[in-house]
Every structure is written in C-alpha cells, then in structure tokens.
Design a protein around this motif. Structure first.
Motif, PDB file in Angstrom:
ATOM      1  N   ASP A  54       0.833  -1.192   0.000  1.00 59.72           N
ATOM      2  CA  ASP A  54       0.000   0.000   0.000  1.00 59.72           C
ATOM      3  C   ASP A  54       0.874   1.250   0.000  1.00 59.72           C
ATOM      4  N   THR A  55       0.832   2.015  -1.083  1.00 62.49           N
ATOM      5  CA  THR A  55       1.584   3.261  -1.154  1.00 62.49           C
ATOM      6  C   THR A  55       0.626   4.396  -1.522  1.00 62.49           C
ATOM      7  N   ALA A  56       1.185   5.580  -1.764  1.00 58.76           N
ATOM      8  CA  ALA A  56       0.391   6.755  -2.144  1.00 58.76           C
ATOM      9  C   ALA A  56       1.320   7.799  -2.721  1.00 58.76           C
ATOM     10  N   ASP A  57       0.770   8.684  -3.537  1.00 58.52           N
ATOM     11  CA  ASP A  57       1.633   9.700  -4.145  1.00 58.52           C
ATOM     12  C   ASP A  57       2.179  10.684  -3.115  1.00 58.52           C
ATOM     13  N   ILE A  58       1.469  10.896  -2.033  1.00 61.70           N
ATOM     14  CA  ILE A  58       1.903  11.843  -1.010  1.00 61.70           C
ATOM     15  C   ILE A  58       3.001  11.270  -0.115  1.00 61.70           C
ATOM     16  N   TYR A  59       3.150   9.946  -0.105  1.00 65.16           N
ATOM     17  CA  TYR A  59       4.141   9.338   0.783  1.00 65.16           C
ATOM     18  C   TYR A  59       5.557   9.737   0.368  1.00 65.16           C
ATOM     19  N   GLY A  60       6.325  10.154   1.350  1.00 66.88           N
ATOM     20  CA  GLY A  60       7.677  10.610   1.078  1.00 66.88           C
ATOM     21  C   GLY A  60       7.784  12.105   0.872  1.00 66.88           C
ATOM     22  N   LYS A  97      -2.675   5.583  -3.809  1.00 68.60           N
ATOM     23  CA  LYS A  97      -3.737   6.533  -3.480  1.00 68.60           C
ATOM     24  C   LYS A  97      -3.349   7.910  -4.007  1.00 68.60           C
ATOM     25  N   GLY A  98      -4.342   8.765  -4.145  1.00 67.82           N
ATOM     26  CA  GLY A  98      -4.095  10.134  -4.577  1.00 67.82           C
ATOM     27  C   GLY A  98      -5.251  11.028  -4.197  1.00 67.82           C
ATOM     28  N   GLY A  99      -5.066  12.318  -4.406  1.00 66.52           N
ATOM     29  CA  GLY A  99      -6.122  13.281  -4.099  1.00 66.52           C
ATOM     30  C   GLY A  99      -5.725  14.292  -3.052  1.00 66.52           C
ATOM     31  N   ILE A 100      -4.604  14.045  -2.330  1.00 66.83           N
ATOM     32  CA  ILE A 100      -4.077  15.052  -1.415  1.00 66.83           C
ATOM     33  C   ILE A 100      -3.130  15.956  -2.197  1.00 66.83           C
ATOM     34  N   VAL A 101      -3.338  17.239  -2.081  1.00 65.62           N
ATOM     35  CA  VAL A 101      -2.513  18.219  -2.782  1.00 65.62           C
ATOM     36  C   VAL A 101      -1.934  19.163  -1.737  1.00 65.62           C
ATOM     37  N   LEU A 102      -0.634  19.181  -1.601  1.00 61.78           N
ATOM     38  CA  LEU A 102      -0.005  20.002  -0.576  1.00 61.78           C
ATOM     39  C   LEU A 102      -0.429  21.458  -0.717  1.00 61.78           C
ATOM     40  N   GLY A 103      -0.978  22.009   0.371  1.00 65.24           N
ATOM     41  CA  GLY A 103      -1.378  23.408   0.388  1.00 65.24           C
ATOM     42  C   GLY A 103      -2.791  23.683  -0.063  1.00 65.24           C
ATOM     43  N   ALA A 120       0.527  10.189 -13.199  1.00 66.71           N
ATOM     44  CA  ALA A 120       1.795  10.522 -12.549  1.00 66.71           C
ATOM     45  C   ALA A 120       2.285   9.366 -11.679  1.00 66.71           C
ATOM     46  N   SER A 121       1.359   8.693 -10.992  1.00 68.46           N
ATOM     47  CA  SER A 121       1.756   7.543 -10.183  1.00 68.46           C
ATOM     48  C   SER A 121       2.278   6.410 -11.047  1.00 68.46           C
ATOM     49  N   LEU A 122       1.621   6.150 -12.149  1.00 73.90           N
ATOM     50  CA  LEU A 122       2.088   5.106 -13.065  1.00 73.90           C
ATOM     51  C   LEU A 122       3.502   5.414 -13.558  1.00 73.90           C
ATOM     52  N   ALA A 123       3.752   6.678 -13.858  1.00 78.81           N
ATOM     53  CA  ALA A 123       5.073   7.063 -14.356  1.00 78.81           C
ATOM     54  C   ALA A 123       6.137   6.889 -13.284  1.00 78.81           C
ATOM     55  N   ARG A 124       5.838   7.315 -12.059  1.00 81.45           N
ATOM     56  CA  ARG A 124       6.822   7.175 -10.982  1.00 81.45           C
ATOM     57  C   ARG A 124       7.103   5.708 -10.671  1.00 81.45           C
ATOM     58  N   LEU A 125       6.054   4.895 -10.698  1.00 79.98           N
ATOM     59  CA  LEU A 125       6.200   3.473 -10.398  1.00 79.98           C
ATOM     60  C   LEU A 125       6.813   2.695 -11.564  1.00 79.98           C
ATOM     61  N   GLY A 126       6.746   3.268 -12.755  1.00 77.22           N
ATOM     62  CA  GLY A 126       7.275   2.585 -13.928  1.00 77.22           C
ATOM     63  C   GLY A 126       6.439   1.396 -14.345  1.00 77.22           C
ATOM     64  N   VAL A 127       5.120   1.482 -14.146  1.00 77.60           N
ATOM     65  CA  VAL A 127       4.215   0.385 -14.485  1.00 77.60           C
ATOM     66  C   VAL A 127       3.083   0.940 -15.348  1.00 77.60           C
ATOM     67  N   ASP A 128       2.322   0.043 -15.946  1.00 77.79           N
ATOM     68  CA  ASP A 128       1.194   0.490 -16.754  1.00 77.79           C
ATOM     69  C   ASP A 128      -0.141   0.148 -16.116  1.00 77.79           C
ATOM     70  N   HIS A 129      -0.097  -0.386 -14.880  1.00 79.42           N
ATOM     71  CA  HIS A 129      -1.339  -0.823 -14.238  1.00 79.42           C
ATOM     72  C   HIS A 129      -1.149  -0.828 -12.721  1.00 79.42           C
ATOM     73  N   ILE A 130      -2.100  -0.243 -12.000  1.00 77.40           N
ATOM     74  CA  ILE A 130      -2.158  -0.298 -10.533  1.00 77.40           C
ATOM     75  C   ILE A 130      -3.358  -1.149 -10.159  1.00 77.40           C
ATOM     76  N   ASP A 131      -3.142  -2.156  -9.323  1.00 72.57           N
ATOM     77  CA  ASP A 131      -4.217  -3.106  -9.020  1.00 72.57           C
ATOM     78  C   ASP A 131      -5.376  -2.461  -8.268  1.00 72.57           C
ATOM     79  N   LEU A 132      -5.051  -1.602  -7.302  1.00 70.04           N
ATOM     80  CA  LEU A 132      -6.080  -0.907  -6.521  1.00 70.04           C
ATOM     81  C   LEU A 132      -5.661   0.548  -6.365  1.00 70.04           C
ATOM     82  N   TRP A 133      -6.555   1.455  -6.751  1.00 71.79           N
ATOM     83  CA  TRP A 133      -6.283   2.878  -6.556  1.00 71.79           C
ATOM     84  C   TRP A 133      -7.390   3.458  -5.701  1.00 71.79           C
ATOM     85  N   GLN A 134      -6.990   4.189  -4.646  1.00 75.21           N
ATOM     86  CA  GLN A 134      -7.963   4.734  -3.706  1.00 75.21           C
ATOM     87  C   GLN A 134      -7.872   6.256  -3.620  1.00 75.21           C
TER      88      GLN A 134
END
Length: 276
Positions: free
Chosen positions: A28-34, A67-73, A89-103
């Motif tokens: 379980d990851t998210a674009d905001i993590y890190g 996951k996505g939808g949090i925007v800093l600020g 953007a998440s697909l590009a960062r992960l280097g994949v063409d498919h995410i099994d579950l997106w929340q």
C-alpha cells in the motif's frame, strides 16, 4: 509504504523481500508518501519504481495499491481532471502500466460524487487501474459514491486500532460487511502508542494485549494485528514498520487465537469501561 523512502536501493529491496518472506503480498503506497523527505512529493512511489526497474519480476508477485487526491497546500482535489493526472503521474513514478487498486486518499468536499464516480470509472475502463476504493471517507460519503458508480467500490481504508475505535462505533465496519468492502486499517499500533504507552488507558490496553501475546509466544504488535484481523469485517492491518525483522513478525499473526472474552477484554480496556 508510508515510511518507505530515504534509503538506498539495496535497503529498499531488503524491506520488500522481508515482506514477501512473511507472506505479505499487498503493498500500500500513495503519491503523497515521502513528501517530507528531500525528494518530496511522490518519493516513495519513485523508490518503489526503482526497485521494479532493478527487479521487474517483483511487480507480478504483489498486489500493488496506491492513493491520490491530497494536494499540498490545497489540501484536497478529486476533480475529474486531477484524478486522471494523479493516476498517470503515479504510473510514471512506479514505472508500471497498471495499478491493481487505486484509492481516493481523502474526501474532497468540493467534488460531487457523480464527478468522482466518473473519474474512477474512466480509470478502470482505461485499464490503468484494476479496482477502486476510498480512504478516510465517512459512511455517508461512501454511500453517496457507491450510489453514483456503475462499477464496484471495493475497499475502504480507515484508521483503526485498539486506541482508535471509531470504525466499530460509527457504522463503517457494518457498512463494509454489508457491501463486501475490503478494509485496510491504517495506524494499527496507534501511531506507536501501543508499543510505548504513556497514558493510563494506553497502559491498560498494552497490559491486556501482553497477556495474550505471552500466551501465544508473539510480540505485543503481533497480538494487536491479530486482534484487528479477528473482527468479522476482516480488516487488514497496514504494517508500517521498515525494519525487516519486525516485518517478519507479521507472519506470527496466525499463531494467535482469540476467545471472545480475551477480545472483549482488549475492547473494554480501550473503552475505559465495561460493556453493559
């Protein structure tokens, strides 16, 4: 993967291998993590993408969630345009063409449920996302979104631990069982307070957990994970440890068998009062 970040590739790979060795296949990851690390927003996804680039076979061994939808600020955006851009953007960062579950990470009050439903449906129909869910949504927000969707909403990710009982009390778990939503419990150790209790309530919960942990020869953390998973909604505790040895302990969750009395003892200690 919340704390999966500011390390080298070898350390990152060791953490993932420890999870696989423990039988864990859901990541379980998210674009905001890190975002609090030097590389900023998207860092945890990008590090996982580097692991995939180095060892492509790992992607096929896991159920990959983001996951996505949090925007800093801002702080939240679930508009049709933003959801589409966030997934790309998440697909590009992960280097994949498919995410099994997106929340959807947090509810955006300014997005109508119909617009959000359309955005999620488009993500699934495009093949970029296998299934969709929500995180930190209220029961009413989940109902409104479900009613607007023509595909299933498959998951919900609330905070839940012996120190945070809201999903037991506000109908979230009942709703999840009613609609067969997978439940992912975040912060299952109460933000570290179960491991290092300070208040009388926290110490009382830890004491009851310790009795069970000692009886089955497991750690307090493992006993806590098993207590969470024993609920009939079948919550999946999201284990946040980045230490391979502690990740490995998660496999011990199946060593624990809860009697009704022992389970309720933890609940009553957490409530600070006996049930009627």
């Amino acid at each position: 993967m919340w704390r999966f970040g500011d390390v080298d590739l070898q350390t990152a790979r060791a953490r993932i291998d420890a999870a696989f060795d423990a039988g864990i296949t859901f990541f379980d990851t998210a674009d905001i993590y890190g975002c609090d690390m030097p590389a900023g927003f998207g860092h945890s996804e990008a590090l996982l993408g580097k692991v995939f680039a180095d060892a492509p076979e790992l992607r096929g061994r896991m159920v990959l969630a983001s996951k996505g939808g949090i925007v800093l600020g801002t702080p939240y955006n679930s508009s049709r345009e933003y959801i589409a851009a966030a997934i790309d953007a998440s697909l590009a960062r992960l280097g994949v063409d498919h995410i099994d579950l997106w929340q959807v990470h947090r509810p955006d009050i300014l997005t109508h449920p119909t617009e959000l439903a359309e955005a999620l449906q488009t993500a699934v129909s495009s093949g970029k996302v296998g299934a969709v869910g929500v995180s930190n949504f209220t029961s009413a927000q989940i109902d409104a979104l479900r009613d607007a969707m023509n595909i299933p909403l498959v998951s919900t990710q609330p905070e839940f631990s012996p120190l945070h009982l809201n999903p037991l009390q506000n109908g979230e778990f009942d709703q999840a069982m009613q609609h067969s939503l997978a439940v992912m419990a975040w912060s299952p150790l109460g933000g570290g307070r179960i491991a290092a209790p300070e208040t009388d309530r926290e110490k009382a919960v830890a004491s009851v957990l310790d009795r069970v942990a000692e009886g089955f020869g497991v750690s307090r953390a493992t006993a806590t994970f098993s207590w969470i998973a024993a609920h009939p909604a079948r919550p999946i505790p999201i284990i946040g440890s980045q230490t391979p040895a502690r990740i490995a302990e998660a496999a011990d969750i199946y060593k624990v068998t809860w009697t009704r009395k022992a389970w309720y003892d933890v609940l009553q200690a957490a409530m600070g009062e006996n049930l009627p």
